[in-house]
Design a protein around this motif. Structure first.
Motif, short mmCIF file in Angstrom:
data_model
loop_
_atom_site.label_atom_id
_atom_site.label_comp_id
_atom_site.label_asym_id
_atom_site.label_seq_id
_atom_site.Cartn_x
_atom_site.Cartn_y
_atom_site.Cartn_z
N TYR A 239 0.76 -1.17 -0.09
CA TYR A 239 -0.06 0.21 -0.05
C TYR A 239 0.75 1.21 -0.04
O TYR A 239 0.28 2.26 -0.60
CB TYR A 239 -1.01 0.15 1.19
CG TYR A 239 -2.04 -1.42 1.00
CD1 TYR A 239 -2.51 -1.34 -0.34
CD2 TYR A 239 -2.02 -2.08 2.01
CE1 TYR A 239 -3.18 -2.64 -0.50
CE2 TYR A 239 -2.86 -3.42 1.78
CZ TYR A 239 -3.28 -3.42 0.56
OH TYR A 239 -4.15 -4.75 0.35
N ARG A 240 1.93 1.28 0.52
CA ARG A 240 2.94 2.23 0.46
C ARG A 240 3.23 2.64 -1.00
O ARG A 240 3.12 3.79 -1.50
CB ARG A 240 4.23 1.85 1.24
CG ARG A 240 3.98 2.18 2.80
CD ARG A 240 5.08 2.28 3.59
NE ARG A 240 4.76 2.04 5.04
CZ ARG A 240 4.61 0.86 5.77
NH1 ARG A 240 5.48 -0.07 5.49
NH2 ARG A 240 4.09 0.94 6.92
N GLU A 241 3.50 1.76 -1.67
CA GLU A 241 3.73 1.60 -3.28
C GLU A 241 2.41 2.26 -3.93
O GLU A 241 2.56 3.02 -4.65
CB GLU A 241 4.21 0.41 -3.83
CG GLU A 241 5.63 -0.04 -3.19
CD GLU A 241 5.86 -1.34 -3.86
OE1 GLU A 241 5.23 -2.02 -4.87
OE2 GLU A 241 6.82 -2.19 -3.41
N PRO A 252 -5.30 14.01 -5.25
CA PRO A 252 -5.00 12.57 -5.31
C PRO A 252 -6.11 11.68 -5.17
O PRO A 252 -7.23 12.08 -4.51
CB PRO A 252 -4.34 12.59 -3.83
CG PRO A 252 -3.81 14.12 -3.62
CD PRO A 252 -4.87 14.75 -4.25
N ARG A 253 -6.01 10.47 -5.89
CA ARG A 253 -7.26 9.54 -5.56
C ARG A 253 -7.14 8.62 -4.45
O ARG A 253 -5.94 8.67 -3.84
CB ARG A 253 -7.20 8.56 -6.96
CG ARG A 253 -6.91 9.56 -8.17
CD ARG A 253 -8.16 10.57 -8.49
NE ARG A 253 -8.21 10.85 -9.70
CZ ARG A 253 -7.71 12.08 -10.26
NH1 ARG A 253 -7.76 13.35 -9.36
NH2 ARG A 253 -7.99 12.42 -11.50
N ILE A 254 -8.18 8.05 -4.18
CA ILE A 254 -8.18 7.29 -2.73
C ILE A 254 -8.09 5.87 -2.99
O ILE A 254 -8.54 5.32 -3.87
CB ILE A 254 -9.21 7.57 -2.05
CG1 ILE A 254 -10.64 7.32 -2.39
CG2 ILE A 254 -9.33 9.37 -1.74
CD1 ILE A 254 -11.81 7.29 -1.18
N GLY A 255 -7.67 5.28 -1.96
CA GLY A 255 -7.78 3.52 -1.47
C GLY A 255 -8.57 3.32 -0.28
O GLY A 255 -8.38 3.93 0.74
N VAL A 256 -9.27 2.56 -0.64
CA VAL A 256 -10.33 1.86 0.34
C VAL A 256 -10.08 0.45 0.70
O VAL A 256 -10.27 -0.24 -0.20
CB VAL A 256 -12.02 2.43 0.27
CG1 VAL A 256 -12.62 1.49 1.18
CG2 VAL A 256 -12.16 3.59 -0.39
N ALA A 257 -9.78 0.12 2.00
CA ALA A 257 -9.49 -1.18 2.04
C ALA A 257 -10.42 -2.09 2.65
O ALA A 257 -11.27 -1.77 3.50
CB ALA A 257 -8.22 -1.53 3.31
N PRO A 273 -0.42 7.58 7.22
CA PRO A 273 -0.62 8.49 6.57
C PRO A 273 0.22 8.16 4.93
O PRO A 273 -0.29 8.84 4.20
CB PRO A 273 0.42 9.78 6.85
CG PRO A 273 0.39 9.33 8.61
CD PRO A 273 0.11 7.94 8.72
N ASP A 274 0.96 7.11 4.87
CA ASP A 274 1.58 6.80 3.54
C ASP A 274 0.94 5.69 3.19
O ASP A 274 1.42 5.09 2.00
CB ASP A 274 3.13 6.78 3.62
CG ASP A 274 3.57 5.78 4.79
OD1 ASP A 274 2.59 5.10 5.59
OD2 ASP A 274 4.75 5.22 4.75
N GLU A 275 -0.20 5.05 3.81
CA GLU A 275 -1.04 3.85 2.91
C GLU A 275 -2.21 4.44 2.48
O GLU A 275 -2.43 5.54 1.47
CB GLU A 275 -0.95 3.03 4.16
CG GLU A 275 0.44 2.59 4.58
CD GLU A 275 0.22 1.05 5.45
OE1 GLU A 275 -0.37 0.34 5.08
OE2 GLU A 275 1.19 1.06 6.41
N VAL A 308 -4.58 7.53 13.46
CA VAL A 308 -3.75 7.69 12.45
C VAL A 308 -3.80 8.62 11.46
O VAL A 308 -3.19 8.82 10.37
CB VAL A 308 -3.38 6.25 11.91
CG1 VAL A 308 -2.82 5.36 12.86
CG2 VAL A 308 -4.75 5.64 11.11
N GLY A 309 -4.78 9.80 11.82
CA GLY A 309 -5.12 10.73 10.74
C GLY A 309 -6.33 10.39 9.95
O GLY A 309 -6.42 11.03 8.93
N ALA A 310 -6.85 9.26 9.95
CA ALA A 310 -7.83 8.70 8.81
C ALA A 310 -9.30 8.85 9.63
O ALA A 310 -9.52 9.04 10.74
CB ALA A 310 -7.42 7.36 8.57
N PRO A 311 -10.20 9.08 8.71
CA PRO A 311 -11.76 9.47 9.34
C PRO A 311 -12.09 7.80 9.22
O PRO A 311 -11.68 6.79 9.00
CB PRO A 311 -12.26 9.95 7.92
CG PRO A 311 -11.53 9.37 6.83
CD PRO A 311 -10.01 9.35 7.21
#
Ligand code: NOJ
Ligand code: CA
Length: 524
Positions: A239-241, A252-257, A273-275, A308-311
């Motif tokens: 996910y960092r990549e 920036p586009r988003i990723g949802v796990a 923050p970097d994932e 971790v800064g995420a909603p």
């Protein structure tokens, strides 16, 4: 910030095959979705998440992808996908598409090549082929769909599939696999999508040495700890990549796990923050209709995820679980609770996922005839688990017609719709005061307009009876209260100016008497 639209977004999940059928062949498709965009915009959601529509033999409803850069002919064309994204944007809706990186279809070109190549070949190294011991598979890992996770080839080697045998797991230690997916991400980002929902995001990396789990019903163990094939630390590097790829776009586009983890803390690791940007809150989804448990999961989520800064995110239904009106008891009582639950969920800080049809108060269809069941779980479980088709029954749009407006009159939907759904159709509920659809519309529009709904990352709990959940939130000088009564007796609340309630209530002087399984929003 415009770039942060997702932090308090309401995202509506479209299960493609069951949403709207544009050409009357009984299967939902991309043109069908496009024709219903005005409905979604009018409902008041911010974005769509569309389940896989890629070329697929549909052994698992499209989560078995044969070509990641094309659209399955039963669902549309690449031009339809492009047109749908453009049209959605014109209506102010973002579009999130699914990506399935843990496994391909067995019909994917790579797997065909692997089957034609020798053990030990580079073609086989894109998947997880291993030798067994005698007639036994390489280890004791189980498929999520039931049975073992290994299938043997005539040449004696076994390949791993955490899901159906037609869904071989990829080898993420192979750089070709990583490069290929970076390229696939860019393909869809260049086409205009706003982000990805990442399927089995906790599964791509397997523990070195492939150790036995040493237990049965393994995926239940994931509630307490990582497994050698789920939630391994190595996934975070992937996910960092991916984040670097997403961040090359503006905004920036988003990723949802889609990650199943033992705790909210382990889930938060996907959101550093970097994932990735968001992860589904399955801990919330799996909590029953019980005041203390709900309060705990809300508190726990709001502690772990914003750290971790995420909603935080909230979800009650999707295409893999029984619809929540049914989980909450079914029938009028279950629907009543589901209506109360939506006001609770929409008042929480963060982002919300809705599943198509919940706005109509649909329940799980529990009595589908066996001969129409398509979920691989039904076969893999030896006909003991009916699987997930009951939440995938096509949406009723109109009162009449052979497909209740899902497709043209005369067409036959791929799963039969209950007759009673005629009166739950969009047509039957539109403009009807008190209908579940109008409750959702009202709530979504109020949430858009009210600064204290959605934003932020904390709630202020107020003193209340143990079976009443009551909290307030303040933003931009306005305070909103949300209360839900999960107890058997009416609850007395000082609800001055009521904005919305999930069902009828009585007023006593300046107090509101909130009945069982009812929620209310008011301003103070
Ligand atoms: C999770 C998806 O939501 C589900 O529908 C699918 O069967 C599995 N992943 C396997 O891809
Ligand atoms: Ca169709």
């Amino acid at each position: 910030m415009a770039g942060d639209w997702w932090r308090d977004a309401v995202i509506y999940q479209v299960y493609v095959r069951s949403f709207a059928d544009g050409n009357g062949d009984g299967i939902g498709d991309l043109p069908g979705i496009r024709s219903r965009l005005p409905y979604l915009a009018g409902l008041g959601v911010d974005a769509l998440w569309i389940t896989p529509f890629y070329t697929s033999p549909m052994a698992d409803g499209g989560y078995d992808v044969a070509d990641y850069r094309d659209v399955d002919p039963t669902l549309g064309t690449l031009d339809d996908a492009r047109g749908l994204v453009r049209a959605a944007h014109e209506q102010g809706l973002k579009v999130i598409v699914d990506i399935v990186p843990n496994h391909t279809s067995s019909r994917h070109e790579w797997f065909r090549q692997a089957l034609q190549s020798a053990p030990g070949s580079p073609e086989r190294d894109r998947y997880l082929f291993r030798e067994g011991t005698g007639d036994a598979p390489p280890n004791d890992w189980e498929s999520v769909f039931g049975g073992g996770a290994w299938t043997r080839l005539p040449d004696g080697q076994w390949y791993l599939h955490l899901f159906d045998p037609t869904q071989p797991d990829l080898n993420w230690a192979n750089p070709q696999v990583r490069d290929e997916f970076h390229d696939v991400l860019r393909f869809w980002l260049d086409l205009g999508v706003d982000g990805f929902r990442i399927d089995v995001a906790h599964g791509m990396v397997k523990q070195d040495g492939f150790p036995d789990v040493g237990a049965q019903e393994q995926h239940k163990l994931l509630e307490t700890r990582p497994l050698p094939y789920f939630d391994q630390d190595g996934v975070h590097e992937i996910y960092r990549e991916w984040r670097k790829v997403l961040d090359t776009y503006d905004p920036p586009r988003i990723g949802v796990a889609e990650a199943w983890t033992a705790t909210a803390e382990r889930l938060a690791r996907y959101l550093r923050p970097d994932e990735l940007h968001q992860a589904f809150n399955f801990h919330y989804l799996t909590t029953g209709w019980e005041a203390r448990a709900l309060r705990e999961v809300v508190d726990h989520s709001l502690t772990a995820i914003p750290a971790v800064g995420a909603p935080a995110t909230w979800v009650l239904s999707n295409h893999d679980v029984h619809r929540h009106a049914t989980r909450y008891g079914g029938g009028p009582a279950g629907v009543r609770r589901a209506r109360a639950a939506i006001l609770l969920m929409l008042a929480l800080p963060g982002s919300v996922y809705l599943y198509q049809g919940e706005e109509l108060g649909l329940e799980e269809v529990l009595d589908l005839p066996e001969e129409v069941l398509q979920d691989p779980m039904w076969e893999r479980s030896g006909h003991t688990d009916r699987g997930r088709d009951g939440c995938r029954v096509p949406i009723p749009w109109t009162r009449g017609g052979s497909a209740l407006g899902f497709g043209a009159d005369g067409s036959t939907p791929w799963l039969p719709q209950p007759e009673a759904w005629s009166e739950l159709s969009v047509e039957a509920q539109t403009g009807v005061e008190g209908s579940t659809l109008e409750l959702y519309r009202g709530a979504l529009h109020t949430r858009r307009e009210h600064p204290a709904l959605g934003a932020g990352d904390a709630v202020d709990w107020q003193d209340s009876e143990p079976e009443v959940l009551w909290f307030s939130r303040t933003a931009a000088g306005r305070t909103l209260h949300c209360a839900v009564n999960l107890g058997p007796e009416p609850a007395r609340l000082p609800a001055g100016t009521v904005l919305l309630a999930s069902d009828e209530y009585e007023v006593d002087g300046s107090d509101t008497l909130l009945p069982t399984d009812t929620s209310v929003w008011w301003e103070a």
